[in-house]
Design a protein around this motif. Structure first.
Motif, PDB file in Angstrom:
ATOM      1  N   PHE A 130      -3.520  -0.796  19.660  1.00 12.39           N
ATOM      2  CA  PHE A 130      -3.939  -2.210  19.693  1.00 12.39           C
ATOM      3  C   PHE A 130      -2.881  -3.047  20.417  1.00 12.39           C
ATOM      4  N   GLU A 131      -1.601  -2.701  20.183  1.00 14.65           N
ATOM      5  CA  GLU A 131      -0.525  -3.455  20.863  1.00 14.65           C
ATOM      6  C   GLU A 131      -0.605  -3.250  22.380  1.00 14.65           C
ATOM      7  N   GLN A 132      -0.872  -1.993  22.768  1.00 14.80           N
ATOM      8  CA  GLN A 132      -1.011  -1.713  24.210  1.00 14.80           C
ATOM      9  C   GLN A 132      -2.200  -2.458  24.812  1.00 14.80           C
ATOM     10  N   LEU A 133      -3.270  -2.550  24.010  1.00 17.63           N
ATOM     11  CA  LEU A 133      -4.464  -3.249  24.490  1.00 17.63           C
ATOM     12  C   LEU A 133      -4.130  -4.720  24.768  1.00 17.63           C
ATOM     13  N   GLU A 134      -3.337  -5.310  23.876  1.00 16.54           N
ATOM     14  CA  GLU A 134      -2.926  -6.716  24.081  1.00 16.54           C
ATOM     15  C   GLU A 134      -2.108  -6.841  25.372  1.00 16.54           C
ATOM     16  N   GLU A 135      -1.209  -5.853  25.600  1.00 18.53           N
ATOM     17  CA  GLU A 135      -0.406  -5.894  26.839  1.00 18.53           C
ATOM     18  C   GLU A 135      -1.304  -5.806  28.066  1.00 18.53           C
ATOM     19  N   VAL A 136      -2.318  -4.944  27.973  1.00 21.76           N
ATOM     20  CA  VAL A 136      -3.267  -4.806  29.090  1.00 21.76           C
ATOM     21  C   VAL A 136      -3.953  -6.155  29.340  1.00 21.76           C
ATOM     22  N   PHE A 137      -4.367  -6.822  28.258  1.00 24.27           N
ATOM     23  CA  PHE A 137      -5.060  -8.107  28.408  1.00 24.27           C
ATOM     24  C   PHE A 137      -4.143  -9.185  28.984  1.00 24.27           C
ATOM     25  N   PHE A 144      -6.616 -12.113  36.567  1.00 23.94           N
ATOM     26  CA  PHE A 144      -7.834 -12.910  36.735  1.00 23.94           C
ATOM     27  C   PHE A 144      -7.485 -14.241  37.415  1.00 23.94           C
ATOM     28  N   ASN A 145      -6.414 -14.876  36.919  1.00 29.49           N
ATOM     29  CA  ASN A 145      -6.054 -16.182  37.481  1.00 29.49           C
ATOM     30  C   ASN A 145      -5.700 -16.067  38.964  1.00 29.49           C
ATOM     31  N   GLN A 146      -5.103 -14.923  39.340  1.00 32.01           N
ATOM     32  CA  GLN A 146      -4.759 -14.748  40.763  1.00 32.01           C
ATOM     33  C   GLN A 146      -5.981 -14.422  41.618  1.00 32.01           C
ATOM     34  N   LYS A 182     -12.183  -7.117  13.651  1.00 27.04           N
ATOM     35  CA  LYS A 182     -11.367  -8.186  14.255  1.00 27.04           C
ATOM     36  C   LYS A 182     -11.691  -8.324  15.735  1.00 27.04           C
ATOM     37  N   LYS A 183     -11.505  -9.539  16.238  1.00 30.04           N
ATOM     38  CA  LYS A 183     -11.732  -9.810  17.656  1.00 30.04           C
ATOM     39  C   LYS A 183     -10.464  -9.464  18.426  1.00 30.04           C
ATOM     40  N   VAL A 184     -10.608  -8.807  19.566  1.00 25.07           N
ATOM     41  CA  VAL A 184      -9.413  -8.528  20.373  1.00 25.07           C
ATOM     42  C   VAL A 184      -9.363  -9.385  21.638  1.00 25.07           C
ATOM     43  N   LEU A 185     -10.532  -9.638  22.197  1.00 25.13           N
ATOM     44  CA  LEU A 185     -10.565 -10.460  23.414  1.00 25.13           C
ATOM     45  C   LEU A 185     -10.833 -11.909  22.995  1.00 25.13           C
ATOM     46  N   VAL A 186      -9.782 -12.557  22.479  1.00 24.24           N
ATOM     47  CA  VAL A 186      -9.994 -13.885  21.880  1.00 24.24           C
ATOM     48  C   VAL A 186      -9.536 -15.009  22.817  1.00 24.24           C
ATOM     49  N   LYS A 189      -5.873 -16.564  22.804  1.00 24.51           N
ATOM     50  CA  LYS A 189      -4.819 -15.777  23.458  1.00 24.51           C
ATOM     51  C   LYS A 189      -5.114 -15.531  24.937  1.00 24.51           C
ATOM     52  N   PHE A 190      -6.377 -15.291  25.238  1.00 23.51           N
ATOM     53  CA  PHE A 190      -6.751 -14.916  26.612  1.00 23.51           C
ATOM     54  C   PHE A 190      -7.908 -15.795  27.078  1.00 23.51           C
ATOM     55  N   PRO A 191      -7.642 -17.086  27.309  1.00 22.07           N
ATOM     56  CA  PRO A 191      -8.757 -17.998  27.601  1.00 22.07           C
ATOM     57  C   PRO A 191      -9.543 -17.630  28.859  1.00 22.07           C
ATOM     58  N   ALA A 192      -8.822 -17.215  29.904  1.00 18.95           N
ATOM     59  CA  ALA A 192      -9.530 -16.915  31.155  1.00 18.95           C
ATOM     60  C   ALA A 192     -10.398 -15.666  30.990  1.00 18.95           C
TER      61      ALA A 192
END
Ligand SMILES: N[C@@H](CCC(=O)N[C@@H](CS)C(=O)NCC(=O)O)C(=O)O
Length: 235
Positions: A130-137, A144-146, A182-186, A189-192
């Motif tokens: 799960f921690e790695q997934l957050e790093e990926v996000f 995405f912003n770029q 639980k939500k991971v793509l929230v 934390k990750f608005p874009a």
């Protein structure tokens, strides 16, 4: 180049994100194709002949020719049916960046998600994934912003190569959220990315191509039971 459905066959399996990639690309180009559901526990001769190296789905069969590996299939579709809308970016550098992220999804994102699913109920085993997934996000939020330049998709105003490859994992992301409560793509934390995910899922072509989440949850639970039984048997 126009294609009759008899010219194009897709060997696949409904749940796999790799097959979803190919389906979205075919649908974006408005191509008719024959969808052939494979039994991955008892692969057809056609699959074994068409993908003798990996024996995996998806395989796109165009006339007599087979094309294997999902990202190569998406590129092939975009090159052969080069009419708009384009899936890959127009400029060589942007294409290189898109290919970089596509390979990142396969290397990193897929591994994290698979490890979380394989962890079953074991919170300790799942925590680092799960921690790695957050790093990926975090990285993908930046990417995405770029890439998007203020537009709704990585590909700009239309669903493009990065959108298809990342977005095809979204149904399994929802399954992970459902199974883990639980939500991971929230959005906080990750608005874009959260906004992108909503745009992607709502796209008229994508929405009719993604697998059903409830069906996928049942499939994932059965898969977890199969993995758990295999682990016990191996002890
Ligand atoms: N790198 C491949 C991965 C495809 C893949 O892993 N397909 C799985 C289903 S998700 C498969 O066919 N598995 C059958 C097997 O491994 O025997 C791609 O992008 O097409």
């Amino acid at each position: 180049m126009a294609a009759k459905s008899s010219d194009l066959k897709l060997l696949g399996r409904w749940f796999t994100p790799f097959v979803t990639r190919a389906k979205i690309a075919l649908n974006i180009k408005g191509l008719e194709y024959e969808n052939i559901e494979e039994d991955l526990d008892s692969k057809s001769d056609l699959l074994l002949r068409s993908n003798p190296v990996y024996k995996k789905v998806p395989v796109l069969i165009h006339g007599e020719k087979s094309i294997c590996e999902s990202s190569i299939i998406v590129e092939y579709i975009d090159e052969v049916w080069s009419n708009a809308p384009s899936i890959l970016p127009q400029h060589a550098y942007d294409r290189a960046i898109a290919r970089f992220w596509v390979s990142y999804f396969d290397e990193k994102l897929f591994a994290c998600m698979k490890n979380i699913l394989a962890g079953g109920e074991d919170e300790k085993q799942k925590k680092p994934h799960f921690e790695q997934l957050e790093e990926v996000f975090v990285r993908l939020e930046e990417a995405f912003n770029q890439c998007s330049d203020g537009k709704p998709f990585f590909g700009g105003n239309n669903v493009g190569f990065i959108d298809i490859t990342f977005g095809s994992f979204l149904p399994f992301m929802r399954v992970i959220e459902e199974l883990n409560g639980k939500k991971v793509l929230v959005g906080d934390k990750f608005p874009a990315l959260a906004n992108w995910a909503a745009n992607f899922a709502a796209d008229s072509i994508v929405s009719k191509t993604l697998p059903d989440i409830d069906k996928l949850v049942l499939f994932a639970k059965a898969l977890q039971q199969k993995w758990a039984a295999a682990k016990v048997a191996a002890k």
